[in-house]
Design a protein around this motif. Structure first.
Motif, mmCIF file in Angstrom:
data_model
loop_
_atom_site.group_PDB
_atom_site.id
_atom_site.type_symbol
_atom_site.label_atom_id
_atom_site.label_comp_id
_atom_site.label_asym_id
_atom_site.label_seq_id
_atom_site.Cartn_x
_atom_site.Cartn_y
_atom_site.Cartn_z
ATOM 1 N N SER A 12 1.705 -1.423 -0.257
ATOM 2 C CA SER A 12 -0.040 0.137 0.074
ATOM 3 C C SER A 12 1.139 1.022 0.278
ATOM 4 O O SER A 12 0.920 2.517 -0.653
ATOM 5 C CB SER A 12 -0.614 -0.321 0.778
ATOM 6 N N PHE A 13 1.894 1.632 0.873
ATOM 7 C CA PHE A 13 2.808 2.370 0.444
ATOM 8 C C PHE A 13 3.125 2.268 -0.796
ATOM 9 O O PHE A 13 3.562 3.202 -1.399
ATOM 10 C CB PHE A 13 3.829 2.296 2.148
ATOM 11 N N VAL A 14 3.623 2.188 -1.611
ATOM 12 C CA VAL A 14 4.618 2.104 -2.253
ATOM 13 C C VAL A 14 3.554 2.489 -3.250
ATOM 14 O O VAL A 14 3.808 3.362 -4.643
ATOM 15 C CB VAL A 14 5.559 0.769 -3.184
ATOM 16 N N VAL A 15 2.086 1.984 -3.333
ATOM 17 C CA VAL A 15 1.195 1.390 -4.312
ATOM 18 C C VAL A 15 0.841 3.370 -4.027
ATOM 19 O O VAL A 15 0.830 4.538 -5.314
ATOM 20 C CB VAL A 15 -0.217 0.895 -4.030
ATOM 21 N N TYR A 17 2.200 6.218 -2.414
ATOM 22 C CA TYR A 17 3.227 7.125 -2.816
ATOM 23 C C TYR A 17 3.855 7.184 -4.196
ATOM 24 O O TYR A 17 3.617 8.524 -4.418
ATOM 25 C CB TYR A 17 4.911 6.472 -1.640
ATOM 26 N N ALA A 18 3.636 6.058 -5.152
ATOM 27 C CA ALA A 18 3.857 6.188 -6.507
ATOM 28 C C ALA A 18 2.275 6.890 -7.094
ATOM 29 O O ALA A 18 2.756 7.976 -7.386
ATOM 30 C CB ALA A 18 3.713 4.530 -7.371
ATOM 31 N N LEU A 19 1.706 6.699 -6.653
ATOM 32 C CA LEU A 19 -0.302 7.487 -7.249
ATOM 33 C C LEU A 19 -0.075 9.057 -7.366
ATOM 34 O O LEU A 19 0.132 9.863 -7.815
ATOM 35 C CB LEU A 19 -1.081 6.962 -6.654
ATOM 36 N N LEU A 20 0.436 9.259 -5.145
ATOM 37 C CA LEU A 20 0.775 10.683 -5.077
ATOM 38 C C LEU A 20 1.760 11.623 -5.928
ATOM 39 O O LEU A 20 1.901 12.914 -6.200
ATOM 40 C CB LEU A 20 1.057 10.857 -4.067
ATOM 41 N N ALA A 21 3.349 11.063 -6.228
ATOM 42 C CA ALA A 21 3.842 11.616 -7.191
ATOM 43 C C ALA A 21 4.027 11.703 -8.441
ATOM 44 O O ALA A 21 4.003 12.954 -8.713
ATOM 45 C CB ALA A 21 5.187 10.061 -6.315
ATOM 46 N N LEU A 22 3.019 10.776 -9.101
ATOM 47 C CA LEU A 22 2.880 10.585 -10.455
ATOM 48 C C LEU A 22 1.799 12.034 -10.510
ATOM 49 O O LEU A 22 2.021 12.740 -11.700
ATOM 50 C CB LEU A 22 2.876 9.677 -10.898
ATOM 51 N N THR A 23 1.147 12.132 -10.020
ATOM 52 C CA THR A 23 -0.011 12.924 -10.046
ATOM 53 C C THR A 23 0.071 13.961 -9.802
ATOM 54 O O THR A 23 -0.325 15.253 -9.526
ATOM 55 C CB THR A 23 -1.503 12.310 -9.528
ATOM 56 N N LEU A 41 -5.558 1.461 -4.349
ATOM 57 C CA LEU A 41 -4.737 0.660 -3.359
ATOM 58 C C LEU A 41 -5.660 -0.909 -3.298
ATOM 59 O O LEU A 41 -5.247 -1.822 -3.054
ATOM 60 C CB LEU A 41 -5.110 1.512 -2.090
ATOM 61 N N PHE A 42 -6.863 -0.499 -3.963
ATOM 62 C CA PHE A 42 -8.010 -1.595 -3.350
ATOM 63 C C PHE A 42 -7.715 -3.506 -4.288
ATOM 64 O O PHE A 42 -7.459 -3.867 -4.521
ATOM 65 C CB PHE A 42 -9.467 -1.185 -3.840
ATOM 66 N N VAL A 43 -7.008 -2.489 -5.787
ATOM 67 C CA VAL A 43 -6.795 -3.339 -6.775
ATOM 68 C C VAL A 43 -5.789 -3.579 -6.897
ATOM 69 O O VAL A 43 -4.995 -4.523 -7.018
ATOM 70 C CB VAL A 43 -6.529 -2.099 -8.090
ATOM 71 N N ALA A 44 -4.603 -2.787 -5.911
ATOM 72 C CA ALA A 44 -3.006 -3.489 -6.069
ATOM 73 C C ALA A 44 -2.938 -4.238 -4.186
ATOM 74 O O ALA A 44 -2.634 -5.254 -5.022
ATOM 75 C CB ALA A 44 -2.167 -2.354 -5.042
ATOM 76 N N VAL A 45 -3.546 -4.327 -3.386
ATOM 77 C CA VAL A 45 -3.963 -5.403 -2.729
ATOM 78 C C VAL A 45 -4.852 -6.601 -3.086
ATOM 79 O O VAL A 45 -4.120 -7.880 -3.049
ATOM 80 C CB VAL A 45 -5.354 -4.522 -1.637
#
Length: 146
Positions: A12-15, A17-23, A41-45
């Protein structure tokens, strides 16, 4: 479940962080941004669980405890069955989510309701003759020990 939660924190942290950084989004997030983050996060988990289950029938935490998820034939579940299992497993949170959405209580009551919900739904497996959770009963899957 605790070990699985620790591992999922990393996913969850990686996903997140990546989403917030990219957007370039920053807190506080607007409602549509929060929904996008929650959906990601739901999809990643879900991807973590589904991939693990169809590949070997085990997540990393299940390997540590020597547990396997199998279907009626003793094989790891199919892709469709693994996806459905992930989606149906959220029934553990339904009573708590209903309380949270209807009661409008404070954070501590909401946390208590969510914890009680999971414990209640896990406890119901004791009433099942094979000690299975509802989603496993419906899908013909079971968790076995090596």
């Amino acid at each position: 479940m605790t070990y699985e939660a620790v591992l999922l924190f990393g996913v969850s942290f990686v996903v997140g962080y990546a989403l917030l950084a990219l957007t370039g989004w920053t807190y506080p997030l607007a409602t549509p941004q929060r929904w996008v983050l929650q959906a990601a996060l739901f999809v990643a988990v879900g991807a973590y669980f589904v991939y693990s289950w169809i590949r070997s029938g085990q997540t990393l935490a299940m390997k540590s405890w020597r547990l396997h998820l199998v279907d009626r034939s003793g094989s790891p579940p199919t892709l469709l069955r693994a996806i459905l299992r992930y989606l149906l497993a959220w029934n553990l949170f339904v009573p708590g989510l209903l309380f949270v959405s209807l009661a409008g209580a404070g954070i501590y009551w909401n946390l208590l309701a969510m914890t009680a919900s999971v414990l209640l739904m896990l406890g119901l497996s004791r009433l099942d003759p094979d000690r299975q959770l509802l989603h496993d009963r419906l899908l013909g899957t079971q968790v076995i020990r090596d």
